[in-house]
Design an enzyme around this catalytic site. Structure first.
Site, PDB file in Angstrom:
ATOM      1  N   HIS A 173      15.572-106.841  42.608  1.00 14.71           N
ATOM      2  CA  HIS A 173      16.360-106.006  41.697  1.00 14.71           C
ATOM      3  C   HIS A 173      17.186-104.984  42.478  1.00 14.71           C
ATOM      4  CE1 HIS A 173      14.735-107.438  37.917  1.00 14.71           C
ATOM      5  NE2 HIS A 173      13.513-107.348  38.410  1.00 14.71           N
ATOM      6  N   ARG A 176      26.909-116.540  26.235  1.00 12.89           N
ATOM      7  CA  ARG A 176      25.750-117.411  26.432  1.00 12.89           C
ATOM      8  C   ARG A 176      24.727-117.102  25.350  1.00 12.89           C
ATOM      9  NH1 ARG A 176      22.539-116.671  31.926  1.00 12.89           N
ATOM     10  NH2 ARG A 176      21.848-114.765  30.910  1.00 12.89           N
ATOM     11  N   GLU A 183      22.322-125.874  35.089  1.00 13.35           N
ATOM     12  CA  GLU A 183      21.470-125.090  35.986  1.00 13.35           C
ATOM     13  C   GLU A 183      20.148-125.791  36.277  1.00 13.35           C
ATOM     14  OE1 GLU A 183      20.895-121.258  34.122  1.00 13.35           O
ATOM     15  OE2 GLU A 183      21.003-122.150  32.120  1.00 13.35           O
ATOM     16  N   ASN A 237      22.392-119.698  40.334  1.00 10.88           N
ATOM     17  CA  ASN A 237      21.148-119.006  40.677  1.00 10.88           C
ATOM     18  C   ASN A 237      19.932-119.889  40.388  1.00 10.88           C
ATOM     19  OD1 ASN A 237      23.002-116.994  41.024  1.00 10.88           O
ATOM     20  ND2 ASN A 237      22.140-115.585  39.536  1.00 10.88           N
ATOM     21  N   ASP A 238      19.836-120.346  39.139  1.00  6.91           N
ATOM     22  CA  ASP A 238      18.705-121.213  38.776  1.00  6.91           C
ATOM     23  C   ASP A 238      18.839-122.601  39.379  1.00  6.91           C
ATOM     24  OD1 ASP A 238      16.829-119.692  37.421  1.00  6.91           O
ATOM     25  OD2 ASP A 238      17.862-119.847  35.497  1.00  6.91           O
ATOM     26  N   ARG A 266      13.432-117.407  43.923  1.00  4.62           N
ATOM     27  CA  ARG A 266      14.383-116.534  44.616  1.00  4.62           C
ATOM     28  C   ARG A 266      13.956-115.072  44.621  1.00  4.62           C
ATOM     29  NH1 ARG A 266      18.456-114.921  40.551  1.00  4.62           N
ATOM     30  NH2 ARG A 266      17.910-115.862  38.565  1.00  4.62           N
ATOM     31  N   CYS A 280      29.327-119.586  37.086  1.00  7.52           N
ATOM     32  CA  CYS A 280      29.057-118.207  36.665  1.00  7.52           C
ATOM     33  C   CYS A 280      27.883-117.588  37.416  1.00  7.52           C
ATOM     34  CB  CYS A 280      28.814-118.127  35.158  1.00  7.52           C
ATOM     35  SG  CYS A 280      27.343-119.000  34.591  1.00  7.52           S
TER      36      CYS A 280
END
Length: 545
Positions: A189, A332, A430, A453-454, A464, A501
């Site tokens: 984070h 989304r 993803e 990312n996924d 991750r 994205c």
């Protein structure tokens, strides 16, 4: 004497200035007997309320500075404070052992942290730091101590063993030149916050904090991955020259405002921004994004005790569409689950939440939740250029079920005479499964948006968020690039457009590769829009039709 340390950059930039060393003080609490257990329990209840107010303040500060997505961690901390098992353990210890509130909270925090740390699941292991953080906050409030880490009056380079999101947000952004930590993950984070705040940052820096002094001069070069304390005059001059170059580059970027995002050989690329809520729109407009490529609607569901109503959602969607004034806005649908837990959904704990009951799976299993959101979206589509995309798709069957539910919602609105519009509809790619059947999926939807990312996480079987796996996590792995190429080719074969994205979309090392592949759209953090436009406009290599 100059001393150089190597680290891993998480946001590139350069800083020269004094150092502020932030050393965490472990909360030491002595075992003390309490005369009246109920009085001690009352103190805990008051400290919980104070802590919740502080966390709400942190949430609001993060919201204004770094956006909804990065601020959500403070809502998670508020929910953990309210956890019945956690509070019951504290109360039980006070009553049975007749100890002070501070001691009961400290021991309970240690016990819960150890329990989470011992679990096999990486997500649950990460909660150990969170429960320790909220327990320390409670103890400090019980003892009447001030909370937070002050960076001092002068702007400085923050150096620490590690920084929690709350510590990062509490620091005055105007007084931070950059930060360097001994530990931390590039996907944590805090690293994400640093990127959102545009602060040069470096993690994994092997140094002894006891040998550093507040006020000593240092150079943080997050391009080279170096941190130099007590630099020589030559090193200071070199740093200043680099900083001047960066300032000049930033000024040049402003020339790309209002310019079309088009390669030298004439290929138009749509350049959009990722946002978490309506409050992020000013940043989208300020950085001249052409639209919104990812509006994370799940943040309408966080920090609440019950589901948002259709009207609440409708107003939020309508506002962003009206504010964007005809520019494309891609929303989304609900992506709750995994690291975004909401108590009133009743999802329960899972051993592997990243691969569990989340996103479109919740929507298809609990269609009334899904229908409420779809009604709000279809109604809002009347007010602007809306596209809707569905996350975590793995099969044609899922898309068919979605289309059936959308048709049911359409019939409901028609029957009630409510104005609506059917927006452009796409899916997020993803999962490796979606990649492999993208040829078939392209025939069922209007567009693809690749969530890198996924996709990277699932393809490489790597969490991750797990710092221990940073050396194995490779977002540039040729398997990921081949998947993006496959998806793009299959979409174009059926006349559909493809966007990216995920964070990879803002990776300037891959921009030329994406242009060569023929990606039609990139959606990134607002702060990256002009940098990306400059690189796309300079691209003159081979481009697929």
């Amino acid at each position: 004497m100059a001393q150089e340390y190597k680290g891993k950059p998480v946001f590139k930039g350069i800083a020269l200035g004094p150092v502020t060393v932030l050393k965490k003080q472990d909360v030491q609490v002595k075992r003390e007997k309490a005369g009246d257990p109920e009085s001690e329990i009352k103190k805990v209840e008051e400290a919980v309320e104070t802590s919740k107010e502080q966390l709400q303040h942190l949430y609001e500060k993060a919201l204004s500075e770094v956006g909804e997505a990065s601020a959500a961690i403070f809502e998670v901390h508020q929910m953990m404070l309210e956890d019945e098992d956690y509070q019951d353990a504290i109360r039980n210890m006070i009553r049975t052992e007749r100890v002070s509130a501070s001691y009961a909270v400290a021991v309970t925090g240690d016990n819960f942290a150890e329990m989470f740390a011992a679990m096999d699941d990486d997500y649950m292991q990460a909660r150990a730091a969170d429960v320790k953080d909220i327990s320390n906050r409670l103890v400090e409030n019980l003892n009447g101590n001030s909370i937070g880490m002050e960076a001092g009056e002068e702007a400085s380079i923050i150096v620490a063993d590690d920084l929690t999101p709350s510590e990062t947000v509490q620091l005055d952004k105007e007084k931070i030149l950059g930060f360097v930590t001994v530990h931390g993950s590039s996907n944590s984070h805090t690293a994400i916050l640093a990127r959102m705040m545009n602060i040069p940052a470096m993690i994994g820096t092997e140094m002894d904090l006891d040998k550093l002094e507040n006020g000593m001069t240092a150079v943080l070069d997050a391009f080279a991955g170096t941190f130099i304390t007590e630099p020589t005059e030559e090193q200071c001059v070199a740093a200043k020259e680099k900083m001047q170059e960066e300032e000049e580059k930033e000024a040049l970027l402003q020339k790309y405002k209002g310019k079309e995002t088009c390669t030298k050989n004439g290929k138009k690329v749509h350049l959009y921004a990722n946002i978490g809520n309506v409050g992020d729109i000013p940043s989208v407009l300020e950085n001249d994004a052409e639209g919104v490529g990812l509006f994370r609607s799940e943040f309408l569901y966080l920090g609440r005790e019950d589901f948002p109503t259709e009207e609440e959602q409708f107003r939020a969607y309508r506002q962003v569409l009206q504010t964007m004034a005809g520019k494309k806005v891609i929303i989304r649908t609900l992506d709750i689950g995994a690291d975004k837990q909401v108590d009133y959904f009743g999802l329960g704990e899972e051993e592997n939440p990243a691969m569990g009951y989340r996103a479109i799976r919740i929507c298809l299993k609990q269609p009334e939740i899904f229908k409420t959101q779809l009604r709000a979206l279809l109604r809002a589509a009347v007010y602007g250029n809306l596209s809707v995309m569905y996350p975590m798709i793995t099969s044609e069957e899922e898309v068919a079920k979605i289309q059936k539910i959308v048709k049911e919602v359409e019939n409901e609105l028609t029957k009630k005479g409510v104005p609506y519009q059917i927006p452009e509809q796409g899916i997020m790619i993803e999962t490796p499964a979606a990649v492999m059947v993208s040829d078939e999926l392209a025939q069922m939807v209007d567009f693809f948006s690749i969530g890198t990312n996924d996709l990277t996480q699932y393809t490489m079987a790597i969490d991750r968020q797990n710092a221990k796996l940073d050396d194995f996590y490779n977002a540039h792995h040729k398997a990921i690039i081949r998947m993006i190429r496959m998806v793009t080719e299959n979409a174009h074969k059926h006349g559909k457009w493809v966007g990216i994205c995920g964070e990879l979309g803002a990776d300037l090392e891959l921009t030329d590769t994406f242009m060569e592949i023929g990606v039609d759209e990139l959606s990134v953090a607002p702060s990256m829009v002009l940098k990306l436009r400059k690189q796309i406009c300079e691209y003159e290599g081979y481009m697929l039709d």
